[in-house]
Design a protein around this motif. Structure first.
Motif, PDB file in Angstrom:
ATOM      1  N   ALA A 264      33.745   5.934  80.046  1.00 54.29           N
ATOM      2  CA  ALA A 264      33.712   6.809  81.214  1.00 54.29           C
ATOM      3  C   ALA A 264      34.910   7.746  81.203  1.00 54.29           C
ATOM      4  CB  ALA A 264      33.708   5.965  82.484  1.00 54.29           C
ATOM      5  N   PRO A 265      34.785   8.910  81.837  1.00 49.51           N
ATOM      6  CA  PRO A 265      35.948   9.797  81.959  1.00 49.51           C
ATOM      7  C   PRO A 265      37.091   9.098  82.669  1.00 49.51           C
ATOM      8  CG  PRO A 265      33.921  10.955  82.559  1.00 49.51           C
ATOM      9  CD  PRO A 265      33.558   9.510  82.389  1.00 49.51           C
ATOM     10  N   ASP A 266      38.294   9.627  82.423  1.00 48.78           N
ATOM     11  CA  ASP A 266      39.479   8.987  82.979  1.00 48.78           C
ATOM     12  C   ASP A 266      39.569   9.142  84.493  1.00 48.78           C
ATOM     13  OD1 ASP A 266      40.208   8.309  80.441  1.00 48.78           O
ATOM     14  OD2 ASP A 266      41.449  10.092  80.141  1.00 48.78           O
ATOM     15  N   ASP A 267      39.018  10.228  85.034  1.00 55.97           N
ATOM     16  CA  ASP A 267      39.184  10.513  86.449  1.00 55.97           C
ATOM     17  C   ASP A 267      37.866  10.365  87.192  1.00 55.97           C
ATOM     18  OD1 ASP A 267      38.379  12.786  84.911  1.00 55.97           O
ATOM     19  OD2 ASP A 267      38.471  13.955  86.756  1.00 55.97           O
ATOM     20  N   LEU A 268      37.967  10.149  88.510  1.00 56.44           N
ATOM     21  CA  LEU A 268      36.775   9.954  89.334  1.00 56.44           C
ATOM     22  C   LEU A 268      35.907  11.197  89.357  1.00 56.44           C
ATOM     23  CD1 LEU A 268      35.118   8.296  91.376  1.00 56.44           C
ATOM     24  CD2 LEU A 268      36.618   9.185  93.171  1.00 56.44           C
ATOM     25  N   ASP A 269      36.510  12.370  89.496  1.00 52.25           N
ATOM     26  CA  ASP A 269      35.717  13.595  89.548  1.00 52.25           C
ATOM     27  C   ASP A 269      34.912  13.775  88.270  1.00 52.25           C
ATOM     28  OD1 ASP A 269      36.492  14.295  92.081  1.00 52.25           O
ATOM     29  OD2 ASP A 269      38.196  15.494  91.423  1.00 52.25           O
ATOM     30  N   GLY A 270      35.514  13.474  87.136  1.00 56.43           N
ATOM     31  CA  GLY A 270      34.794  13.587  85.876  1.00 56.43           C
ATOM     32  C   GLY A 270      33.617  12.629  85.804  1.00 56.43           C
ATOM     33  N   LEU A 271      33.818  11.399  86.264  1.00 53.68           N
ATOM     34  CA  LEU A 271      32.743  10.412  86.258  1.00 53.68           C
ATOM     35  C   LEU A 271      31.600  10.842  87.163  1.00 53.68           C
ATOM     36  CD1 LEU A 271      31.590   7.627  85.530  1.00 53.68           C
ATOM     37  CD2 LEU A 271      32.944   6.682  87.422  1.00 53.68           C
ATOM     38  N   LEU A 272      31.922  11.329  88.355  1.00 55.31           N
ATOM     39  CA  LEU A 272      30.884  11.736  89.294  1.00 55.31           C
ATOM     40  C   LEU A 272      30.135  12.964  88.784  1.00 55.31           C
ATOM     41  CD1 LEU A 272      32.762  11.275  92.702  1.00 55.31           C
ATOM     42  CD2 LEU A 272      31.331   9.654  91.464  1.00 55.31           C
ATOM     43  N   GLN A 273      30.859  13.911  88.213  1.00 55.16           N
ATOM     44  CA  GLN A 273      30.190  15.107  87.713  1.00 55.16           C
ATOM     45  C   GLN A 273      29.252  14.765  86.552  1.00 55.16           C
ATOM     46  OE1 GLN A 273      30.563  17.900  89.361  1.00 55.16           O
ATOM     47  NE2 GLN A 273      29.094  18.995  88.083  1.00 55.16           N
ATOM     48  N   ARG A 274      29.684  13.886  85.682  1.00 59.27           N
ATOM     49  CA  ARG A 274      28.826  13.445  84.584  1.00 59.27           C
ATOM     50  C   ARG A 274      27.583  12.745  85.119  1.00 59.27           C
ATOM     51  NH1 ARG A 274      31.290   9.831  79.845  1.00 59.27           N
ATOM     52  NH2 ARG A 274      31.717  11.409  78.272  1.00 59.27           N
ATOM     53  N   THR A 275      27.782  11.957  86.167  1.00 56.81           N
ATOM     54  CA  THR A 275      26.669  11.201  86.728  1.00 56.81           C
ATOM     55  C   THR A 275      25.582  12.125  87.259  1.00 56.81           C
ATOM     56  OG1 THR A 275      28.130   9.361  87.298  1.00 56.81           O
ATOM     57  CG2 THR A 275      26.046   9.499  88.471  1.00 56.81           C
ATOM     58  N   VAL A 276      25.981  13.140  88.040  1.00 56.97           N
ATOM     59  CA  VAL A 276      24.955  14.013  88.622  1.00 56.97           C
ATOM     60  C   VAL A 276      24.263  14.836  87.539  1.00 56.97           C
ATOM     61  CG1 VAL A 276      26.052  14.092  90.887  1.00 56.97           C
ATOM     62  CG2 VAL A 276      26.679  15.799  89.185  1.00 56.97           C
ATOM     63  N   GLU A 277      25.008  15.220  86.505  1.00 58.38           N
ATOM     64  CA  GLU A 277      24.370  15.990  85.434  1.00 58.38           C
ATOM     65  C   GLU A 277      23.337  15.136  84.696  1.00 58.38           C
ATOM     66  OE1 GLU A 277      27.645  17.293  83.130  1.00 58.38           O
ATOM     67  OE2 GLU A 277      28.265  18.871  84.536  1.00 58.38           O
ATOM     68  N   ARG A 278      23.685  13.875  84.418  1.00 56.64           N
ATOM     69  CA  ARG A 278      22.754  12.998  83.728  1.00 56.64           C
ATOM     70  C   ARG A 278      21.568  12.615  84.620  1.00 56.64           C
ATOM     71  NH1 ARG A 278      23.192  14.499  78.956  1.00 56.64           N
ATOM     72  NH2 ARG A 278      25.206  14.130  78.001  1.00 56.64           N
ATOM     73  N   ALA A 279      21.826  12.442  85.905  1.00 54.74           N
ATOM     74  CA  ALA A 279      20.729  12.126  86.820  1.00 54.74           C
ATOM     75  C   ALA A 279      19.738  13.278  86.891  1.00 54.74           C
ATOM     76  CB  ALA A 279      21.280  11.817  88.207  1.00 54.74           C
ATOM     77  N   ARG A 280      20.250  14.493  86.951  1.00 49.47           N
ATOM     78  CA  ARG A 280      19.356  15.651  86.970  1.00 49.47           C
ATOM     79  C   ARG A 280      18.526  15.724  85.695  1.00 49.47           C
ATOM     80  NH1 ARG A 280      22.142  21.258  85.939  1.00 49.47           N
ATOM     81  NH2 ARG A 280      22.365  20.099  84.004  1.00 49.47           N
ATOM     82  N   ASP A 281      19.177  15.529  84.551  1.00 54.34           N
ATOM     83  CA  ASP A 281      18.453  15.610  83.287  1.00 54.34           C
ATOM     84  C   ASP A 281      17.434  14.478  83.156  1.00 54.34           C
ATOM     85  OD1 ASP A 281      20.019  17.772  82.764  1.00 54.34           O
ATOM     86  OD2 ASP A 281      21.379  16.737  81.400  1.00 54.34           O
ATOM     87  N   MET A 282      17.782  13.291  83.646  1.00 57.78           N
ATOM     88  CA  MET A 282      16.905  12.147  83.502  1.00 57.78           C
ATOM     89  C   MET A 282      15.586  12.352  84.241  1.00 57.78           C
ATOM     90  SD  MET A 282      17.672   8.167  84.437  1.00 57.78           S
ATOM     91  CE  MET A 282      17.545   8.412  86.191  1.00 57.78           C
ATOM     92  N   LEU A 283      15.639  12.961  85.427  1.00 55.08           N
ATOM     93  CA  LEU A 283      14.430  13.199  86.218  1.00 55.08           C
ATOM     94  C   LEU A 283      13.945  14.636  86.113  1.00 55.08           C
ATOM     95  CD1 LEU A 283      15.081  11.128  89.483  1.00 55.08           C
ATOM     96  CD2 LEU A 283      14.072  10.421  87.312  1.00 55.08           C
ATOM     97  N   ASP A 284      14.513  15.403  85.175  1.00 48.93           N
ATOM     98  CA  ASP A 284      14.093  16.785  84.948  1.00 48.93           C
ATOM     99  C   ASP A 284      14.132  17.576  86.258  1.00 48.93           C
ATOM    100  OD1 ASP A 284      13.288  18.919  83.431  1.00 48.93           O
ATOM    101  OD2 ASP A 284      11.146  18.508  83.683  1.00 48.93           O
ATOM    102  N   GLY A 285      15.243  17.438  86.998  1.00 48.52           N
ATOM    103  CA  GLY A 285      15.377  18.112  88.289  1.00 48.52           C
ATOM    104  C   GLY A 285      16.094  19.438  88.172  1.00 48.52           C
ATOM    105  N   ASP A 286      16.099  20.147  89.286  1.00 43.65           N
ATOM    106  CA  ASP A 286      16.820  21.418  89.354  1.00 43.65           C
ATOM    107  C   ASP A 286      18.230  21.241  89.904  1.00 43.65           C
ATOM    108  OD1 ASP A 286      14.639  23.082  88.477  1.00 43.65           O
ATOM    109  OD2 ASP A 286      13.678  22.655  90.396  1.00 43.65           O
ATOM    110  N   ALA A 287      18.481  20.169  90.595  1.00 42.47           N
ATOM    111  CA  ALA A 287      19.800  19.930  91.183  1.00 42.47           C
ATOM    112  C   ALA A 287      19.987  18.430  91.367  1.00 42.47           C
ATOM    113  CB  ALA A 287      19.934  20.653  92.525  1.00 42.47           C
TER     114      ALA A 287
END
Length: 884
Positions: free
Chosen positions: A304-327
């Protein structure tokens, strides 16, 4: 050499393009390498393999820069039918798990070998190469076959399912030169944003863009304009100061002279379908499904990224890609689970939402689907169900809770622009992913809170030290503002209230950009100050943002020739910059000291920004300390003013001019803020041709000694003008001092009467009551005492004093000092009578002023430390006759 069983060749494909970069062995390099590969492949038009390439690159670069601790060399190679990415490090001894030899791959939860396991799972070909100093891991991703001439295509849809757009779709075209300035601005851009070409050409795009940049994550506008291709959402500030959400497609080109520039196509965000590249449709293959791990699960297994913001940003990007969403978005819960705070978004105007808070259970704009998984097939039928998505164009959304040990810690959601995109199946997949990350997110959040608390404690300790270090009101105001900007806010204004009957006054304004201070001060001066409410805590103040927007609108209308009334004083650039500076959230904290509101501390953010709750709590702690420091400074200033006013009344009025005699006086009171202490002097007319002079020393320093000083000086003048001689004056003064009882203090005093003589000399009658003896300097350089010692005052009731007569010839000097001069010390050394005599001996022929200055300089230079005792120097000199 290569490990057996692992392929090391790429085939016979012709390499048509390459891109290379080296990344330092620091944690942030992993995110930078991901961005490099993503931008490179998107620039080549290979969006189909971007996600797999980024996942693999992330793992391999992590192995190099984190685990091996060396720099990572990343090389991207393009061919007609595949992409090859090579990652090299300087640690050739690391082991490689070999599938063909029976060695098992590492598990998802281990670190060693995971990158190679992913290569085996995702890449069509991969390999490892060794040299004595380097190791290189490469993987190749084959491109899917497309019909000739087709990059991407969607199915034929019924008219009712097509994206909605205005009757006249406007595509704004802006071309940005190599320096980042706008060089082309078409008619559609003028219509959408309100600026004419003359108003924007030659100015940086950054002056108009509201870039959705998350600190430490993502790409800034300057970097995006240098990429070969970029696509995404941001905002453009219109002429009214409001941000217009847009969807943009950037393409980097070069002209016939080789000069690079970037062509930007922009449409309103709700018309993004005009420009947006269709998402890749996931390919399912029953033959591979049983061996394929959920993409989000693979992601969670990586470091995981070292910082919380990095972890959260990665999470939302992967969640969007996983469900093929727009946001996608992720909110974290407060400790009491009553509110959710927006912490990371993708595909949304995150800048205006970041750190915004919404209630979970009740209230307007409540977030009703936080505790259980929920699917909204069409948000138009349940407006406000997900406040974060209001006015974003999103139609369907799936949200799931993040829970740790049954406690709500956050909410994760994925949204799409079309209705009916998500079902319970997607909710279950997202919930599974959320369960995998909830503990890691909560752990990172607690770590961040601990760091914030430690940082807050250090900040408050330093702030307390700084505030306690001054009692100056203006300096306290400046410190208050400088401690908040830019640590807590982008700008700060301090209002002060003199008393309960006074209105708040704008006392200090500070902005992190000094060029914005004057405009901000002018804006705040034109609006009513916030109400001085004593209730603790921060409250939102909307007046500055509203006034800034109105000012920007008026300025824009005048600039376009549409306004009526007098022209505005400032130009459109200054007004718009001020509007952007105060367009975000503004909060007011009361400054309460001794149960009274003495002012307000106002903190502001730029356009569309919100304050974190932790920042507001820290600002509240600071405001309490600052209020007490400000009130202490006020009280100190008032008392110093009173003290100085009273002390000035104890000083003699203007020094009289004595015919035929030069007189110079130097006075220094010890103690901060003191003008009068225990030492004193006086020089006054008694009658025609007769002048009285005195120099004395009251036991002690400060106000108590100054009180006796006032008694002595006024008594001397009164008694001398009543016709009493020197001994009688001092005897009556002695009785007055003894009448003070317990408040009486010892007093040494040299008093005398001076009569200038017609022959050019001067006759003096002096009484030296316990005081350092006056010294007489003759023209030949000899120095001798000019009086004999007698008892000091304030000790005995019955004093029998006598006066002595001294004659000063032309050229003679009489030096009178207090013991602050003779008792000047450094260690065991003391200036003393002998030292003073030696100084005076070298003053032959000097004026009275020069003699006094030389004595003072000798005292100051005798010791390095400042003088701790009061000091008075009185010099009288009979000038020599002038021969013409």
């Amino acid at each position: 050499m290569a490990e057996p069983g692992v392929e090391t060749r790429t085939g016979s494909s012709v390499i048509t393009a390459r891109a290379a970069a080296t990344f330092d062995p620091v944690g942030r390099s992993v995110a930078t390498a991901r961005a490099f590969v993503r931008d490179t492949l998107q620039g080549w038009g290979y969006s189909e393999v971007v996600d797999d390439a980024v996942v693999l690159t992330s793992e391999l670069v992590t192995n190099a820069v984190i685990h091996a601790g060396t720099a990572a060399d990343v090389l991207c190679l393009r061919s007609a039918d595949s992409v090859r990415v090579e990652v090299g490090d300087r640690y050739p001894e690391r082991g490689v798990p070999i599938q063909a030899t029976g060695h098992t791959f590492a598990s998802l939860d281990s670190e060693n070998g995971r990158g190679l396991m992913l290569c085996s799972a995702l890449a069509s070909r991969w390999g490892v190469e060794y040299t004595p100093t380097h190791k290189q891991v490469w993987f190749q991703l084959d491109l899917p076959q497309h019909p000739v001439g087709t990059r991407s295509a969607g199915p034929a849809l019924p008219t009712a399912m097509l994206p909605v757009a205005d009757e006249r779709v406007r595509v704004a075209v802006a071309q940005i030169d190599a320096a980042g300035a706008i060089s082309v601005w078409n008619a559609d851009a003028e219509h959408v944003f309100g600026y004419t070409a003359d108003q924007v050409i030659g100015k940086p795009l950054a002056d108009f863009a509201a870039w959705p940049h998350t600190p430490g994550i993502g790409t800034g506008i300057a970097e995006a304009l240098r990429l070969s291709r970029w696509e995404g959402s941001y905002g453009i500030r219109g002429t009214d100061g409001r941000v217009i959400p847009v969807y943009a497609s950037h393409l980097r080109v070069r002209d016939s002279h080789g000069e690079p520039s970037t062509v930007c196509l922009l449409v309103r965000d709700d018309e993004r379908a005009v420009l947006q590249t269709p998402h890749r449709v996931p390919v399912t293959d029953s033959a591979t499904d049983k061996h394929t791990t959920d993409p989000f699960e693979v992601f969670i297994g990586s470091p995981a990224p070292d910082d919380l913001d990095g972890l959260l940003q990665r999470t939302v990007e992967r969640a969007r890609d996983m469900l093929d969403g727009d946001a996608a978005f992720l909110l974290l819960a407060t400790d009491d689970e009553t509110e959710l705070e927006v912490r990371a978004t993708t595909g949304l105007p995150s800048a205006r939402q970041r750190f915004a808070r919404v209630p979970v259970e009740a209230g307007t704009s409540r977030y009703g689907s936080a505790r259980m998984p929920a699917v909204h097939e069409d948000l138009t039928s349940v407006p406000g169900a997900v406040p974060l998505l209001n006015s974003t164009g999103m139609r369907s959304v799936v949200t799931v809770p993040l829970k740790v040990e049954g406690r709500l810690t956050g909410s994760l959601g994925v949204a799409a622009e079309s209705a009916g995109r998500y079902t319970n199946e997607e909710a279950l997949r997202l919930q599974f992913a959320a369960d995998r990350i909830a503990l890691a997110v909560e752990s990172a959040r607690l770590g961040e809170l601990e760091r914030l608390r430690r940082g807050s404690l250090s900040f408050l300790v330093e702030a307390s030290d700084l505030l306690a270090g001054t009692l100056d009101r203006d300096q306290t105001l400046a410190l208050m503002a400088q401690m908040t900007v830019p640590t807590l806010a982008t700008w700060c204004a301090v209002y002060t209230i003199a008393d309960q009957a006074s209105d708040p006054y704008l006392s200090y304004v500070l902005h992190e950009d000094e060029e914005r201070i004057d405009g901000l001060k002018a804006l705040l001066s034109k609006i009513a100050p916030p109400d001085p409410v004593p209730a603790p805590g921060a409250r939102v103040w909307t007046a500055p943002a509203a006034a800034a927007q109105q000012a920007a609108l008026r300025t824009s209308r005048h600039e376009l020739g549409l306004g009526s009334g007098p022209p505005v004083s400032s130009g459109i650039d200054t007004t718009l910059a001020t509007a952007a500076a105060v367009g975000g959230e503004t909060v007011v904290l009361p400054l309460v000291a001794r149960n009274r509101v003495i002012g307000m501390l106002t903190l502001g953010k730029p356009s569309d920004d919100h304050f974190r709750q932790e920042i507001l709590e820290l600002a509240e702690d600071l405001s309490r300390r600052a209020a007490l420091a400000l009130d202490n400074a006020r009280l100190y200033s008032e008392r110093v003013a009173i003290s100085q006013s009273l002390q000035r009344s104890l000083l003699p009025p203007e020094q009289p001019t004595i015919p035929g005699v030069e007189v110079e006086v130097i006075y220094r009171a010890a103690g901060e803020g003191n003008e009068v202490g225990g030492d004193f002097y006086d020089l006054f007319p008694i009658s025609d041709g007769v002048y009285g002079f005195a120099i004395g020393d009251v036991c002690g320093t400060g106000p108590e000694a100054a009180a006796v000083t006032g008694l002595a000086r006024h008594a001397l003048r009164l008694l001398a003008r009543e016709g009493f001689g020197g001994p009688a004056v001092l005897e009556r003064l002695n009785a007055a001092i003894l009448d003070e009882g317990a408040r009486s203090r010892f007093l040494t005093l040299l008093y005398g009467e001076l009569r200038p003589q017609e022959n050019g000399g001067a006759l003096l009658k002096v009484v030296c009551a316990g005081h350092p003896l006056p010294l007489r300097l003759r023209q030949d350089g000899t120095v001798e005492p000019a009086a004999d010692p007698q008892p000091l005052l304030g000790v005995m009731d019955d004093l029998e004093l006598f006066e002595q007569t001294v004659t000063l010839d032309p050229g003679d000097v009489l030096l009178c000092v207090t013991d602050g001069v003779t008792e000047r010390r450094e260690g065991t050394r003391m200036l003393g009578d002998e030292g003073l005599t030696e100084v005076l001996t070298g003053c032959t022929g000097l004026t009275a002023g020069a003699v006094a200055a030389r004595v003072l300089r000798a005292v100051e230079r005798f010791a390095a430390e400042p003088a701790s005792d009061d000091m008075a120097i009185l010099v009288m000199r009979v000038p020599e006759p002038q021969h013409g």
